[in-house]
Motif scaffolding. Structure first.
Motif, PDB file in Angstrom:
ATOM      1  N   GLU A  65     -63.124 -22.490   9.518  1.00 48.62           N
ATOM      2  CA  GLU A  65     -64.344 -21.830   9.996  1.00 48.62           C
ATOM      3  C   GLU A  65     -64.501 -22.010  11.496  1.00 48.62           C
ATOM      4  O   GLU A  65     -64.877 -21.069  12.208  1.00 48.62           O
ATOM      5  N   GLN A  66     -64.184 -23.208  11.979  1.00 48.89           N
ATOM      6  CA  GLN A  66     -64.305 -23.474  13.407  1.00 48.89           C
ATOM      7  C   GLN A  66     -63.335 -22.595  14.196  1.00 48.89           C
ATOM      8  O   GLN A  66     -63.713 -21.997  15.207  1.00 48.89           O
ATOM      9  N   GLU A  69     -64.630 -19.015  14.222  1.00 48.62           N
ATOM     10  CA  GLU A  69     -65.753 -18.849  15.150  1.00 48.62           C
ATOM     11  C   GLU A  69     -65.264 -18.822  16.586  1.00 48.62           C
ATOM     12  O   GLU A  69     -65.764 -18.028  17.401  1.00 48.62           O
ATOM     13  N   THR A  74     -68.093 -16.780  18.553  1.00 52.23           N
ATOM     14  CA  THR A  74     -69.397 -17.205  18.033  1.00 52.23           C
ATOM     15  C   THR A  74     -69.460 -18.714  17.830  1.00 52.23           C
ATOM     16  O   THR A  74     -70.306 -19.208  17.111  1.00 52.23           O
ATOM     17  N   ALA A  75     -68.579 -19.421  18.481  1.00 53.79           N
ATOM     18  CA  ALA A  75     -68.512 -20.875  18.302  1.00 53.79           C
ATOM     19  C   ALA A  75     -69.764 -21.522  18.858  1.00 53.79           C
ATOM     20  O   ALA A  75     -70.306 -21.125  19.905  1.00 53.79           O
TER      21      ALA A  75
END
Length: 79
Positions: A65-66, A69, A74-75
């Protein structure tokens, strides 16, 4: 009348404690017989392995997920 009732036998500690008669269950000292101890050990090892795999999977999901992102822009900023 010597010899009535069978031949004399020198009994070792294991024989006196019930070895060979149900695995020694209920004998002096109690505890589990060797096969029961092995089963318990294998059960615990398998349980630990499953927990470790679950933790690793959760960690991998978080990393995926990281990365996603970061690729999307969108991190969240790190503190």
């Amino acid at each position: 009348m010597l010899g009535v009732g069978g031949s004399r036998r020198n009994l070792g500690r294991e024989a006196l404690r019930g070895a060979g008669r149900g695995g020694g269950v209920g004998g002096v000292g109690g505890g589990l017989d060797p096969q029961a101890r092995k089963r318990e050990l294998l059960r615990r090892l398998e349980e630990q392995r499953k927990q470790r795999e679950q933790r690793e999977q959760r960690g991998q999901r978080g990393q995926r997920e990281q990365r996603r992102e970061e690729a999307d822009g969108t991190a969240r900023p790190s503190p």
